[in-house]
Write an enzyme that holds these catalytic residues in place. Structure first.
Site, mmCIF file in Angstrom:
data_model
loop_
_atom_site.group_PDB
_atom_site.id
_atom_site.type_symbol
_atom_site.label_atom_id
_atom_site.label_comp_id
_atom_site.label_asym_id
_atom_site.label_seq_id
_atom_site.Cartn_x
_atom_site.Cartn_y
_atom_site.Cartn_z
ATOM 1 N N LYS A 1 0.824 -1.212 0.000
ATOM 2 C CA LYS A 1 0.000 0.000 0.000
ATOM 3 C C LYS A 1 0.853 1.255 0.000
ATOM 4 O O LYS A 1 0.413 2.321 -0.449
ATOM 5 C CB LYS A 1 -0.964 -0.011 1.190
ATOM 6 C CG LYS A 1 -0.315 -0.183 2.564
ATOM 7 C CD LYS A 1 0.080 1.103 3.219
ATOM 8 C CE LYS A 1 0.809 0.869 4.523
ATOM 9 N NZ LYS A 1 1.234 2.110 5.185
ATOM 10 N N THR B 1 -3.464 5.465 4.098
ATOM 11 C CA THR B 1 -2.147 5.893 3.626
ATOM 12 C C THR B 1 -2.249 6.709 2.346
ATOM 13 O O THR B 1 -1.397 7.564 2.082
ATOM 14 C CB THR B 1 -1.234 4.670 3.395
ATOM 15 O OG1 THR B 1 -1.343 3.790 4.517
ATOM 16 C CG2 THR B 1 0.219 5.083 3.268
#
Length: 343
Positions: A196, A253
């Site tokens: 990610k 994120t």
């Protein structure tokens, strides 16, 4: 019952997790290799380079001595950059041999080792044999140290092949603002947490280039497809990527100014040079090295990871960002339902 916990790494995440563990009634020693940082934490109870305007509990002790930190420990938590996981694990093994203890090992780092492409639990368990540990647990999910410090609601996964170990970690961390779930899919949790960061750099780039919400949603969705593709190829359970360490960590994120990876991408999108961004960040940007490792691993496994490939060319080959975006958008049409094959 009070547990003795050694936290290795006094950066933003390690120091805040140590603070939470103290608040939860545990005896905690925080290990750092910075004399200046140890002095600040012990005397002023602050860690300003990493967390601004936060006071750590006076009961938290910071030490430069790894043996002192680990002596009597029930748990040892790694919260250090990916690139130093292996050498620190090697140091820890020597201490564990000397002390004759078998703590549960936890790692809260997110990345893949360069060169070997191994997950971090693999690296740790390679260096520390079973006879010197009681278990291995991965601690991962949508979380920023700054928000945990503010006691914002945060949910994280504790993953272990042994559920008893995952439950033990769940118990020492859980409180009214930090909720921990358990999982046995270690591969999926680690792949989601590592990959990610690559997508988050891309999300930052889109923001820096003034793209809107549609583009960001597209990147996150197709990024999740690539995360799933790599994870499943390595043996992960596909459902893990719909959980906290998959879509949850991806969302936080890719959308938060707290993310170093997002901030790195944002500055790239604004036209800044990568070397200058790295120098000025002052903290590790894990997605850069993870991108190289994931790119090489994907090629090794003969996987189609177009976003990862585009990010690799941007980060390592100084590729033109608008041209890479156009390449992604003009690829031959595919079926969205081809999740883990040719997409």
């Amino acid at each position: 019952m009070t547990k003795k916990i050694a936290v290795l790494g006094a950066g933003s995440w390690g120091s805040i997790l140590a603070s939470v563990l103290v608040e939860n009634g545990n005896q905690v020693m925080l290990w750092t290799n910075s004399e200046e940082q140890a002095k600040e934490l012990n005397e002023k109870h602050t860690n300003e380079h990493y967390i601004h305007d936060y006071t750590y509990p006076k009961e938290l002790i910071t030490t430069l001595d790894l043996k002192e930190a680990v002596t009597g420990a029930d748990f040892v938590l790694f919260a250090i950059p990916t690139k130093v996981i292996r050498p620190v694990a090697q140091q820890l093994l020597e201490v564990l041999k000397e002390l004759s203890i078998k703590p549960i090992l936890i790692h809260a780092s997110k990345g893949l080792e360069l060169g070997t492409h191994k997950r971090l639990s693999q690296v740790i368990t390679e260096e520390i044999p079973e006879e010197y540990r009681s278990g291995m647990v991965v601690f991962s999910g949508p979380s920023h140290a700054e928000e945990v410090a503010n006691k914002d609601i945060t949910l994280i996964t504790a993953a272990s092949e042994n559920l008893d170990n995952a439950h033990a970690v769940q118990k020492i961390f859980m409180n009214k603002y930090l909720r921990i779930y358990t999982n046995t899919d270690v591969i999926g949790v680690e792949v989601g947490g590592a990959f990610k960061n690559i997508i988050a750099i891309g999300a930052g780039i889109l923001h820096g280039l003034k793209y809107g919400d549609d583009a960001k949603a597209a990147l996150m969705t197709r990024g999740l497809a690539e995360i799933s593709r790599l994870g499943v190829a390595l043996g992960a359970d596909p459902s893990t990527f719909m959980g906290l360490s998959g879509v949850g960590d991806l969302i936080v994120t890719c959308t938060s100014v707290h993310s170093r990876n997002w901030r790195c991408g944002n500055q790239l999108g604004e036209g800044k040079k990568l070397d200058d961004i790295i120098q000025n960040m002052g903290m590790v940007i894990e997605g850069i090295n993870t991108c190289k490792a994931a790119y090489e691993l994907g090629n090794q496994l003969n996987l189609t990871l177009p976003i990862c490939h585009a990010m690799y060319d941007v980060l390592y080959n100084d590729a033109n960002i608008p041209e890479e975006i156009e390449k992604l958008m003009t690829r031959p049409g595919k079926s969205e339902m081809e999740k883990y094959d040719e997409c």
